[in-house]
Design an enzyme around this catalytic site. Sequence first.
Site, mmCIF file in Angstrom:
data_model
loop_
_atom_site.group_PDB
_atom_site.id
_atom_site.type_symbol
_atom_site.label_atom_id
_atom_site.label_comp_id
_atom_site.label_asym_id
_atom_site.label_seq_id
_atom_site.Cartn_x
_atom_site.Cartn_y
_atom_site.Cartn_z
ATOM 1 N N THR A 1 -14.417 -5.702 6.933
ATOM 2 C CA THR A 1 -14.259 -5.478 8.438
ATOM 3 C C THR A 1 -14.415 -4.296 8.889
ATOM 4 O OG1 THR A 1 -11.786 -5.399 8.023
ATOM 5 C CG2 THR A 1 -12.544 -7.557 8.747
ATOM 6 N N ASP B 1 -19.769 -5.795 -9.637
ATOM 7 C CA ASP B 1 -20.461 -5.282 -10.963
ATOM 8 C C ASP B 1 -21.429 -6.042 -11.400
ATOM 9 O OD1 ASP B 1 -21.162 -3.474 -13.292
ATOM 10 O OD2 ASP B 1 -19.146 -2.422 -12.756
ATOM 11 N N ARG C 1 -1.716 -8.211 13.496
ATOM 12 C CA ARG C 1 -0.887 -7.271 14.205
ATOM 13 C C ARG C 1 0.031 -8.176 15.324
ATOM 14 N NH1 ARG C 1 -1.938 -4.586 10.718
ATOM 15 N NH2 ARG C 1 -2.638 -2.440 10.466
ATOM 16 N N ARG D 1 1.090 -2.423 7.094
ATOM 17 C CA ARG D 1 1.917 -1.417 7.872
ATOM 18 C C ARG D 1 2.888 -2.147 8.983
ATOM 19 N NH1 ARG D 1 -3.325 2.072 8.717
ATOM 20 N NH2 ARG D 1 -4.116 -0.234 8.423
ATOM 21 N N ASP E 1 0.945 -1.168 -0.005
ATOM 22 C CA ASP E 1 -0.191 0.058 0.029
ATOM 23 C C ASP E 1 0.828 1.020 -0.021
ATOM 24 O OD1 ASP E 1 -2.356 -1.623 0.061
ATOM 25 O OD2 ASP E 1 -2.316 -1.806 2.020
ATOM 26 N N ASP F 1 -5.636 -6.941 -5.512
ATOM 27 C CA ASP F 1 -7.096 -6.936 -4.484
ATOM 28 C C ASP F 1 -7.765 -5.574 -4.753
ATOM 29 O OD1 ASP F 1 -8.593 -6.748 -2.081
ATOM 30 O OD2 ASP F 1 -6.963 -5.905 -1.235
ATOM 31 N N LEU F 2 -8.628 -6.062 -5.914
ATOM 32 C CA LEU F 2 -9.478 -4.576 -6.590
ATOM 33 C C LEU F 2 -10.937 -4.891 -6.047
ATOM 34 C CD1 LEU F 2 -7.810 -4.186 -10.187
ATOM 35 C CD2 LEU F 2 -7.358 -3.176 -7.833
ATOM 36 N N LYS F 3 -11.392 -6.215 -5.666
ATOM 37 C CA LYS F 3 -12.800 -6.354 -5.133
ATOM 38 C C LYS F 3 -13.959 -5.849 -6.047
ATOM 39 C CE LYS F 3 -11.366 -5.433 -0.316
ATOM 40 N NZ LYS F 3 -9.857 -4.942 -0.408
ATOM 41 N N LYS G 1 0.545 -8.281 -2.167
ATOM 42 C CA LYS G 1 -0.896 -7.887 -2.509
ATOM 43 C C LYS G 1 -0.851 -6.320 -2.974
ATOM 44 C CE LYS G 1 -3.982 -6.259 0.302
ATOM 45 N NZ LYS G 1 -4.907 -5.177 0.102
HETATM 46 O O1 C5P Z 1 -1.497 -2.076 6.855
HETATM 47 P P1 C5P Z 1 -2.577 -3.270 7.391
HETATM 48 O O2 C5P Z 1 -1.561 -4.585 7.858
HETATM 49 O O3 C5P Z 1 -3.815 -3.037 8.082
HETATM 50 O O4 C5P Z 1 -3.050 -3.621 5.827
HETATM 51 C C1 C5P Z 1 -4.071 -4.685 5.536
HETATM 52 C C2 C5P Z 1 -4.470 -4.747 4.095
HETATM 53 O O5 C5P Z 1 -5.625 -5.892 3.910
HETATM 54 C C3 C5P Z 1 -4.832 -3.468 3.418
HETATM 55 O O6 C5P Z 1 -4.356 -3.526 2.299
HETATM 56 C C4 C5P Z 1 -6.229 -3.503 3.651
HETATM 57 O O7 C5P Z 1 -6.878 -2.671 2.432
HETATM 58 C C5 C5P Z 1 -6.585 -4.846 3.450
HETATM 59 N N1 C5P Z 1 -7.893 -5.412 3.920
HETATM 60 C C6 C5P Z 1 -8.245 -5.112 5.178
HETATM 61 N N2 C5P Z 1 -9.555 -5.661 5.830
HETATM 62 C C7 C5P Z 1 -10.222 -6.276 4.640
HETATM 63 C C8 C5P Z 1 -10.108 -6.378 3.424
HETATM 64 C C9 C5P Z 1 -8.464 -6.039 2.927
HETATM 65 O O8 C5P Z 1 -7.401 -4.620 5.991
HETATM 66 N N3 C5P Z 1 -11.508 -6.810 5.084
#
Ligand code: C5P
Length: 229
Positions: free
Chosen positions: A116, A64, A177, A207, A10, A59-61, A32
Site C-alpha cells: 500500500t 526468494d 482506522r 496503532r 509491532d 507476517d514476514l513477506k 500478527k
Molecule cells: O499500526 P497500523 O494499524 O498501521 O498497522 C498495520 C500493520 O499492517 C503493520 O504491521 C504493517 O506492517 C502491516 N501492513 C500494512 N500495509 C500492508 C501490509 C502490511 O500496513 N500493505
Amino acid sequence: MHTQIMVALDVDTLDEARALLKSIGPDVLWFKVGKQLFTRHGPDAVSLLKAAGKKVFLDLKFHDIPNTVGQAVRSAAFLGADLTNVHAGGGPAMLEAAARAGREAGIQVIAVTVLTSLDAAQLQAVGVNIPPADQVARLARLAKTAGLQGVVCSAREITLMRQTFGPDFLLVVPGIRPAGSDLGDQKRVMTPRQATEAGADFLVIGRPITGDPDPAAAAARILREIAGA
Ligand code: C5P
C-alpha cells in the site's frame, strides 16, 4: 466467515508483547508478528502467543527463489504459526512452492500483491507501467492460480477481490482506522465498519489499539463497531 480482528504486535520487546497480550488477550484471538518483533526475538515471539492459546499470522513477506520460500513456509509451520505470507511478485513457480509447502506442513499461506506504500509513480520506477489496481488484480490471480489461500489487500480492493475470487478467498486487510483516529503513515484507510461491510475476513489493526492508553478499551470499541456492521 464473519470479520475478525488481528492485532499487529509491532513492538520491540517480548515484555511489551506480553503486556498487550494480557490487556487485550481475552477479547482477541489472532495476533500478527511482523519483522520488527521477529527480527529481535524470533521464535520466542510466536511461542509466547501460542502458549496463550492464540492464533498467529507470521507476517514476514517471503520473496526468494522457490526452494528457499518453500522451506521458509515449512519453518513458519514448524514454529506453530497458523498463517504466513509471501510476495506475489516472486512469480508463479515461487507461489506454487509456497502453496505446496503450506499444504504439506499445515499452514495457510497468503500473498502480498502491491504494497500500500507503492503508488503509480513508485511502480513505474520499478518497470510496472500499468495502474496499481490492475497490478493488484494480476498478482492476486497468480496467487489464486498457484493455490494460495488469499491475499493481503487494502480496503479499497476488497470489493474487487470478492467479486473476482468469491467468498472463500481470504482477505486480510491492514490500513484500518476508526473514525477520528490518527492516520500515522497510512493513507488509504477505511473504518472497521466500512471494511467489514465490504467483506474483509481479517482487519489488521496496530496503532489504533497498541498505541491507545487503554488498549483493551480500544479493542472493545472496534469489536463493537464490527459487530454492529
Ligand atoms: O499500526 P497500523 O494499524 O498501521 O498497522 C498495520 C500493520 O499492517 C503493520 O504491521 C504493517 O506492517 C502491516 N501492513 C500494512 N500495509 C500492508 C501490509 C502490511 O500496513 N500493505
